[in-house]
Design an enzyme around this catalytic site. Structure first.
Site, PDB file in Angstrom:
ATOM      1  N   GLU A 162       4.995  -0.389  -0.320  1.00  0.00           N
ATOM      2  CA  GLU A 162       3.742  -0.146  -1.046  1.00  0.00           C
ATOM      3  C   GLU A 162       3.971  -0.028  -2.558  1.00  0.00           C
ATOM      4  O   GLU A 162       3.724   1.025  -3.157  1.00  0.00           O
ATOM      5  CB  GLU A 162       3.048   1.111  -0.514  1.00  0.00           C
ATOM      6  CG  GLU A 162       2.600   0.972   0.930  1.00  0.00           C
ATOM      7  CD  GLU A 162       1.657   2.083   1.390  1.00  0.00           C
ATOM      8  OE1 GLU A 162       1.612   3.140   0.737  1.00  0.00           O
ATOM      9  OE2 GLU A 162       0.986   1.885   2.412  1.00  0.00           O
ATOM     10  N   GLU A 314       1.270  -0.932   9.183  1.00  0.00           N
ATOM     11  CA  GLU A 314       1.135   0.509   9.403  1.00  0.00           C
ATOM     12  C   GLU A 314      -0.316   0.830   9.716  1.00  0.00           C
ATOM     13  O   GLU A 314      -1.226   0.300   9.075  1.00  0.00           O
ATOM     14  CB  GLU A 314       1.469   1.304   8.132  1.00  0.00           C
ATOM     15  CG  GLU A 314       2.895   1.345   7.714  1.00  0.00           C
ATOM     16  CD  GLU A 314       3.065   2.222   6.456  1.00  0.00           C
ATOM     17  OE1 GLU A 314       2.245   3.123   6.210  1.00  0.00           O
ATOM     18  OE2 GLU A 314       4.014   1.971   5.710  1.00  0.00           O
TER      19      GLU A 314
HETATM   20  C1  GLA Z   1       1.718   4.780   3.518  1.00  0.00           C
HETATM   21  C2  GLA Z   1       3.233   4.772   3.449  1.00  0.00           C
HETATM   22  C3  GLA Z   1       3.862   5.543   4.553  1.00  0.00           C
HETATM   23  C4  GLA Z   1       3.119   6.823   4.811  1.00  0.00           C
HETATM   24  C5  GLA Z   1       1.688   6.515   5.122  1.00  0.00           C
HETATM   25  C6  GLA Z   1       0.869   7.736   5.458  1.00  0.00           C
HETATM   26  O1  GLA Z   1       1.159   3.727   4.142  1.00  0.00           O
HETATM   27  O2  GLA Z   1       3.762   3.465   3.400  1.00  0.00           O
HETATM   28  O3  GLA Z   1       5.206   5.800   4.169  1.00  0.00           O
HETATM   29  O4  GLA Z   1       3.199   7.656   3.702  1.00  0.00           O
HETATM   30  O5  GLA Z   1       1.114   5.926   3.999  1.00  0.00           O
HETATM   31  O6  GLA Z   1      -0.428   7.397   5.867  1.00  0.00           O
END
Ligand code: GLA
Ligand code: ZN
Length: 696
Positions: A162, A314
């Protein structure tokens, strides 16, 4: 439809190593003792986990001191996973630089706009320009590639995590100047592009040019816009350098990074540099529209992929922990949301994270395996879904064909929310999402594009509040309409060029001839104020149209267009709120105000109707309908987002992949609340057709 990249060796690797719909999540074994690893793989197998994202935050565990590496635990985990048939999406761990790096080289830490240098103890705290950071993060990426490049478990690379680290330090300042020199060549050109004649900002030497640190009042909007472009490019440079290094060592292993809708990173540009598109999606179970927003984000990801795979990298199995109140996903809703991603083209359903952490910032974030273990509802649902998904493996690689596109553009996002506009409460993301929602409620397939993309596949183009339009954007939109397309464009569009300079010739300068009307004056409405709107007198395609306008009114003068709807009250009473314009073989509808949701949807349906675009299948409101196709099969997804049962009368015979039941055309298929059906049939209409009237 052929996959444009089937000859790509890395996509072939992806398909070969990860056939079907991939199930799994982020795995952080460094947080756990070895005994737990054994239980992890046992339960992963029980849940049909096929892929884990490994090592995302492992830098400190892999390199405890500068240049001193410890891969022993990762060797063991890689082997253990592979012995259990689980593939690895191996991360380069650059998102969380270890304490030694920041202590030995404080300049690697990012600096905020106020000039405050970030400390350690969190993540993302790196300066993207820092040569030491770049060197050390590339070095460990190279070490990982050399060590695990031939490991049978390795399926793909997960670059960083991210990316969202903007920085205002001196190194970034220097780089920004370099970026500008490359973009503009001369200082004269920069002065012209930034409009520095205003407020005595003229630069006489490059050394006077800086990134936007805090200023006394409003900062120069063109500089802000360029700094946003620069930040996106700067972060992307980290990605492409790492990608090139890894591709050099492992030419057949695909690389991705996970998008999350971040304002800083122009995903349209970024996606072109990746082998596979990946997305992290966290719809808020407490918000009624969150599934519509997720659909919009998934459509964007599929469109970014442009035929390459995209993965839901995710999602949460239950509640997250980063909001004020973190609501759970009620029974069946995680499953429904997972199928929604697949329905929109994802070939993966993955989670953050595998096992709930016992410590740290995210210990109350849900996981596939909660603190409560195997007895928990979440685990039971996670395990059931992983096994059930086998039934839809064959939809992986099936494509979605949309005849409708909506424009969503980072460049415009940066510009339209700039300073000192007629309305400074404007929210671009929300605006595009509500236009998309009107399409979603109309149950048609939608691609999410920019005006730089090929618009020829589409019958309908929706352009919400596209303030910034370069000359070639105007040409593209004009061609789209002249060639027979149906354009729907809303207010405060076509106002400035790519330098944030007003396009002359009367608002909206870049669109005036296309919409056949001219905005005499912008007239924003105060918060809460509304104005009634109704269909224009005389016969109109919008007979009976009634709407409530808010936020904004254009004082519109029709030129070659004709009014579709008019204001009923206020200082613009009788004036046009909506106009339509025939141009070439097509039609443009311009909306000079913010319509209420129902009216926007009615208008969208009218445009779709005129364009002959229909849903893949009829279904009651609240039931989402999508279709994915291969050469031999059409897969109809029916997703019941409602709180009650819904009935769909099938227009085709087929087999529900989830139940194995044979279904007959005309049969009434009952979907429970949160229920899903995936109906496979032979494609009834030509490949790629959305059954629009002009398909041949
Ligand atoms: C993001 C991050 C993860 C985690 C999630 C929590 O997507 O990539 O490491 O922190 O948020 O929702
Ligand atoms: Zn910096």
């Amino acid at each position: 439809m052929s996959d444009p990249r089937t000859n790509d060796p890395r996509i072939n690797t992806f398909r070969r190593r990860l056939p079907g719909v991939v199930y799994g999540g982020d795995y952080n074994p460094e947080q756990w003792p070895r005994e737990v690893w054994q239980e992890d793989v046992r339960l992963m197998r029980a849940a049909n986990v096929r892929l884990v994202s490994l090592g995302i935050f492992s830098w400190a565990a892999l390199e405890p001191a500068d240049g001193r590496f410890d891969f022993s635990w990762l060797d063991e985990i890689m082997d253990l996973l592979w012995a259990n048939g689980i593939h690895v999406d191996l991360a380069t761990p650059n998102a969380a630089p270890p304490p030694w790096l920041a202590t030995d080289f404080p300049e690697i830490l990012s600096v905020d706009r106020q000039g405050v240098r970030h400390g350690i103890g969190s993540r993302g705290h790196f300066c993207p320009s820092s040569p030491v950071y770049r060197d050390r993060s590339l070095r460990i990426a190279g070490e990982l590639a050399e060590r695990y490049g031939n490991h049978p478990a390795l399926a793909m690379w997960h670059l960083g995590n991210e990316y969202h680290s903007d920085c205002y330090c001196d190194l970034c300042d220097e780089r920004f100047r370099g970026w500008l020199r490359e973009r503009y060549g001369t200082l004269d050109e920069l002065n012209h592009r930034w409009g520095t004649a205003f407020w005595s900002q003229r630069y006489g030497d490059w050394s006077q040019v800086h990134l936007p640190r805090p200023v006394r009042g409003w900062g120069n909007p063109s500089r802000e816009l360029d700094f946003s472009r620069f930040t996106s490019d700067l972060l992307l440079e980290l990605v492409t350098r790492e990608r090139d290094l890894l591709h050099g060592i492992t030419p057949d292993v695909p690389a991705t990074t996970n998008f999350f809708g971040c304002r800083l990173t122009d995903s349209h540009r970024w996606a072109k540099e990746l082998d596979v598109v990946a997305f992290d999606c966290y719809p808020d179970p407490g918000k009624p529209d969150s599934m519509a927003v997720a659909a919009f984000q998934y459509d964007l990801m599929r469109s970014l992929g442009g035929g390459r795979p995209w993965m839901l990298m995710e999602q949460a199995a239950g509640a997250v922990s980063q909001w004020k109140t973190n609501q759970v996903k009620q029974p069946g809703r995680m499953r429904l949301g997972s199928y929604q991603a697949v329905a929109h083209g994802s070939d993966a359903v993955m989670f953050f994270q595998w096992r709930a952490s016992r410590q740290g910032q995210e210990k109350f974030h849900s996981a596939m395996l909660p603190h409560g273990g195997e007895k928990t509802r979440t685990w039971q649902e996670v395990k059931a879904l992983g096994n059930e998904l086998r039934a839809v493996d064959e939809v992986a690689t099936a494509r979605t064909r949309a005849r409708v596109a909506i424009v969503w553009d980072w460049q415009n996002w940066w510009a339209v929310e700039g300073c000192a506009h007629p309305d400074n409460t404007f929210d671009y993301r929300d605006t595009v999402a509500r236009h998309h929602r009107a399409l979603w409620n109309s149950q048609v397939a939608v691609d999410v594009v920019t005006l730089d993309d090929d618009l020829s596949p589409y019958r309908v183009l929706v352009v919400p509040n596209h303030y910034l339009m370069a000359r070639h954007h105007t040409a593209a939109v004009r061609k789209f309409v002249e060639d027979g397309g149906h354009l729907l464009v809303s207010y405060f569009s076509g106002i400035v060029d790519e330098d944030d300079r007003v396009v002359e010739g009367g608002y909206p300068g870049a669109l005036r001839e296309i919409i056949g009307a001219h905005v005499r004056e912008f007239s924003p409405l105060p918060a809460g104020a509304t104005v009634p709107v109704r269909a224009a007198p005389g016969p109109t395609p919008l007979d009976g149209f009634l709407a409530t306008a808010s936020a904004w009114q254009d004082d519109l003068e029709t030129e070659t267009a004709r009014p579709l709807a008019v204001y009923r009250e206020g200082h613009l009473a009788g004036g046009a709120a909506l106009v339509e314009h025939e141009l070439g073989r097509g039609r443009a509808v311009y909306v000079g105000t913010r319509l209420d949701d129902d009216a926007l949807e009615a208008l969208v349906r009218q445009v779709l109707d005129r364009a002959g675009v229909r849903p893949a299948h009829a279904a009651p409101r609240g039931v989402e309908v999508t279709e994915r196709r291969t050469e031999t099969s059409a897969y109809l997804f029916l997703l019941n987002h409602r709180q009650d049962k819904a009935t769909v009368t099938l227009d085709r015979s087929g087999t529900d992949l989830l139940t194995g039941r044979r279904l007959q055309a005309g049969e009434r298929l009952v979907l429970d609340a949160a229920g899903v059906a995936v109906v496979r049939s032979p494609p009834a209409t030509p490949q790629g057709a959305d059954r629009s009237s002009d398909d041949s």
